[in-house]
Design an enzyme around this catalytic site. Structure first.
Site, PDB file in Angstrom:
ATOM      1  N   ALA A 190       0.793   2.976   7.417  1.00 44.08           N
ATOM      2  CA  ALA A 190       1.062   4.354   7.821  1.00 44.08           C
ATOM      3  C   ALA A 190      -0.242   5.070   8.159  1.00 44.08           C
ATOM      4  CB  ALA A 190       1.804   5.100   6.721  1.00 44.08           C
TER       5      ALA A 190
ATOM      6  N   ASN B 111       0.818  -1.197   0.000  1.00 45.17           N
ATOM      7  CA  ASN B 111       0.000   0.000   0.000  1.00 45.17           C
ATOM      8  C   ASN B 111       0.861   1.259   0.000  1.00 45.17           C
ATOM      9  OD1 ASN B 111      -1.858   1.998   0.404  1.00 45.17           O
ATOM     10  ND2 ASN B 111      -3.027   0.917   1.952  1.00 45.17           N
ATOM     11  N   ASP B 112       1.510   1.520   1.125  1.00 41.11           N
ATOM     12  CA  ASP B 112       2.247   2.779   1.245  1.00 41.11           C
ATOM     13  C   ASP B 112       3.365   2.914   0.209  1.00 41.11           C
ATOM     14  OD1 ASP B 112       0.626   3.475   3.367  1.00 41.11           O
ATOM     15  OD2 ASP B 112       1.916   2.463   4.820  1.00 41.11           O
ATOM     16  N   VAL B 113       3.951   1.783  -0.183  1.00 37.60           N
ATOM     17  CA  VAL B 113       5.093   1.872  -1.102  1.00 37.60           C
ATOM     18  C   VAL B 113       4.671   2.192  -2.536  1.00 37.60           C
ATOM     19  CG1 VAL B 113       6.557   0.363   0.268  1.00 37.60           C
ATOM     20  CG2 VAL B 113       5.138  -0.612  -1.529  1.00 37.60           C
TER      21      VAL B 113
END
Lengths: 102, 476
Positions: free
Chosen positions: B443, B402-404
């Protein structure tokens, strides 16, 4: 002031070791690929388990009637061993995955 | 003679630690390096047990206790380390690190008791307070217990039993707490007497509290950095023990890890394009910052894709890149993933994996997992490589990452992950995202990518979805 200078002179060997080890530590892992960050952290984690030696000394020096020292020392030995043994075994398991295929 | 042999044992230990760490930083020699360090450690431990003598020439006693402790620790350690799942490795490292910190703190407690027991004010006055020794004992206590408490919280966070927690002004509270610890320690070093030895235990309690509060508010995604930092703390705590006993192998091992661990922490931060301060402090108010710009619900609709459509799109693509993330690890889907890869390759599709440096919960986490499933090494591409290839890619399959892949890291300066390099999956023709739900990633922020026109969502547990997908492709 003089006290501090004396202390430094008295312990200069140790201070030398500290300074040199800081540079060695920084130098030897300077170019590690990010793939190896986790195993390297785990390996370093096992190495600081060397604190076990302190625990063994505490344990081995405790008087027979000093139960607090005996119990705390015993706990320290157990925890230190966990750190060393667990650390090395976990690292080995991680690195096992990295072996090249035939 | 015996002491000379012990010196040699310690020398061997120190050298193997340096060599081992050096070998660990190269993929070809890493495994051997670990064994070399372990061998050196064994020699140093055995040497200490049988050859150590204190200043008075006394050998160690209490062998039953020592061997008992070693046996218990070894059995539990090996079992825990062998049984733990690959996905749970990060929390295991954190747990072991905490044990080392606790060990250092316990040594300090015993040595402090040793220093003060049976001595009243007059004795201490007569013999003089050993300021230097006391300082080292306190340093070992503080660093060891901060590392222990912090590691336990990090461990709890990674296995999901501890949630993020912060209160207004916590940052200032932490600084005050730290100053208080330093102040009390200074006071004790200068003024130790028979009646204020209890201050030592106040310092212990405050250090434990500080370790807890220090890690509590930091987001789970940043845990690897925190663990690496605590790892170097424990190294310094171990070195304090080396100082105390004038023990060179503890000193070299501890400082080595302290220095290498600090550098490793900085390298990890760099991989996320953030500073250490930003990781430690930036976590505060992450939720507040997310407020403007990106209120959930405002982002419009996302589009779902069915399994059979996914199967068709993927088998008729010429190039597919898979982006694995923590979701893949949780679902233990690495084997299914490899199977999908093989199946697509048989159909003539080129399949590669794009590995973000911090994918999963630790750098290298994904490489380890995929290697476990026998995915060949040359299929794994690092971020820079992958980013060059996305534009010529037909389908990007994101598995639980997700965050990456969050474009906010590039476009939204108010985002907590702003500035982190990401995988530019949007350059590809189609993006298929497999997630369990629309919940935000670790995050705790929304991901615009899911609402972009090129993106389709494929909900479900990664392993189940992949197995169904394989079945679909087979039946095509």
């Amino acid at each position: 002031m003089e006290n501090i200078l004396n202390w430094i002179t008295e312990h200069q060997q140790i201070i030398y070791i500290v300074v040199l080890m800081v540079f060695v530590g920084i130098e030897i892992i300077g170019r590690v690929p990010s793939v190896l960050h986790t195993p390297l952290m785990s390996g370093a984690n096992a190495i600081h388990g060397v604190v076990i030696i302190g625990a063994i000394i505490v344990m081995g020096k405790a008087e027979h009637d000093n139960y607090i020292a005996l119990i705390l020392g015993f706990l320290a030995v157990v925890l230190g061993t966990l750190n060393v043994v667990g650390g090395f075994v976990v690292t080995d398991r991680m690195l096992e995955m990295f072996k090249k295929k035939k | 003679m015996e002491l000379n042999i012990l010196t040699i044992c310690y020398l061997i230990g120190s050298i193997t630690f340096i060599l081992g760490l050096k070998m660990l930083s190269n993929p070809a020699t890493a495994r051997k390096g670990n064994l070399v360090a372990a061998g050196g450690m064994t020699i140093a431990i055995i040497g200490t047990i049988f050859l150590y003598k204190d200043e008075a020439g006394q050998k160690l006693h209490n062998y039953i206790w020592i061997f008992g402790g070693l046996a218990v620790g070894t059995i539990v350690g090996v079992m825990a380390a062998k049984k733990v799942k690959m996905t749970a490795m990060p929390e295991m490292v954190s747990l072991f690190n905490g044990m080392g910190g606790a060990c250092a703190a316990l040594i300090s407690i015993v040595e402090f008791n040793h220093l003060t027991s049976g001595k009243n004010e007059i004795d201490l006055y007569l013999t003089g307070i050993p300021h230097g020794q006391l300082l080292i004992i306190l340093l070992g206590l503080i660093i060891g217990s901060v590392s222990f408490a912090g590691s336990m919280i990090a461990w709890g966070k990674l296995n999901g039993s501890v949630k993020d927690f912060s209160f207004p002004g916590q940052h200032i509270f932490n600084i005050v707490l730290l100053l208080l610890i330093v102040g009390l320690a200074t006071f004790l070093v200068i003024n130790l007497n028979g009646s204020n030895a209890f201050v030592f235990y106040i310092i212990l309690a405050l250090s434990l509290l500080y370790g807890t509060l220090f890690v509590f508010p930091i987001g789970g995604a940043d845990m690897p950095v925190v663990i690496s930092l605590l790892n170097s703390f424990t190294g310094v705590a171990a070195a304090c023990g080396g100082f105390l006993y004038d023990n060179k192998v503890m000193l070299t091992g501890g400082i080595l890890v302290g220095a290498a661990g600090t550098l490793l922490t900085i390298l990890m931060c760099k991989a996320m394009n953030r500073s250490l301060a930003n990781v430690l402090i930036g976590s505060f108010g992450a939720k507040k910052v997310a407020g403007p710009g990106a209120a959930p619900g405002e982002q419009g609709a996302y589009k779902e894709i069915s399994l059979s459509d996914t199967a068709v799109v993927m088998s008729y693509a010429s190039k597919v890149i898979i982006v694995p993330g923590y979701g893949l690890a949780v679902a233990q889907a690495q084997h299914a993933c490899h199977e999908l890869e093989k199946m697509l390759e048989e159909k003539g599709v080129s399949v590669k994996y794009a590995i973000h440096p911090v994918a999963g919960r630790m750098p290298g986490h994904m490489n380890v997992l995929l290697a476990e499933a026998d995915v060949s090494y040359d299929k794994l591409e690092e971020m820079e490589q992958a980013n060059e290839e996305f534009s010529s890619t037909d389908v990007v399959l994101i598995l639980g990452a997700n965050d990456v892949v969050n474009p906010a890291a590039k476009s939204d300066p108010s985002s907590p992950i702003y500035g982190m390099p990401i995988l530019d999956v949007e350059l590809a023709k189609t993006v298929i995202v497999n997630k369990r739900s629309m919940k935000p990633g670790y995050a705790g922020i929304e991901n615009d990518l899911f609402f972009r026109p090129k993106t389709s969502m494929l909900f479900g547990d990664a392993k189940k979805v992949l197995q169904d997908l394989i079945a679909e492709i087979k039946s095509l």
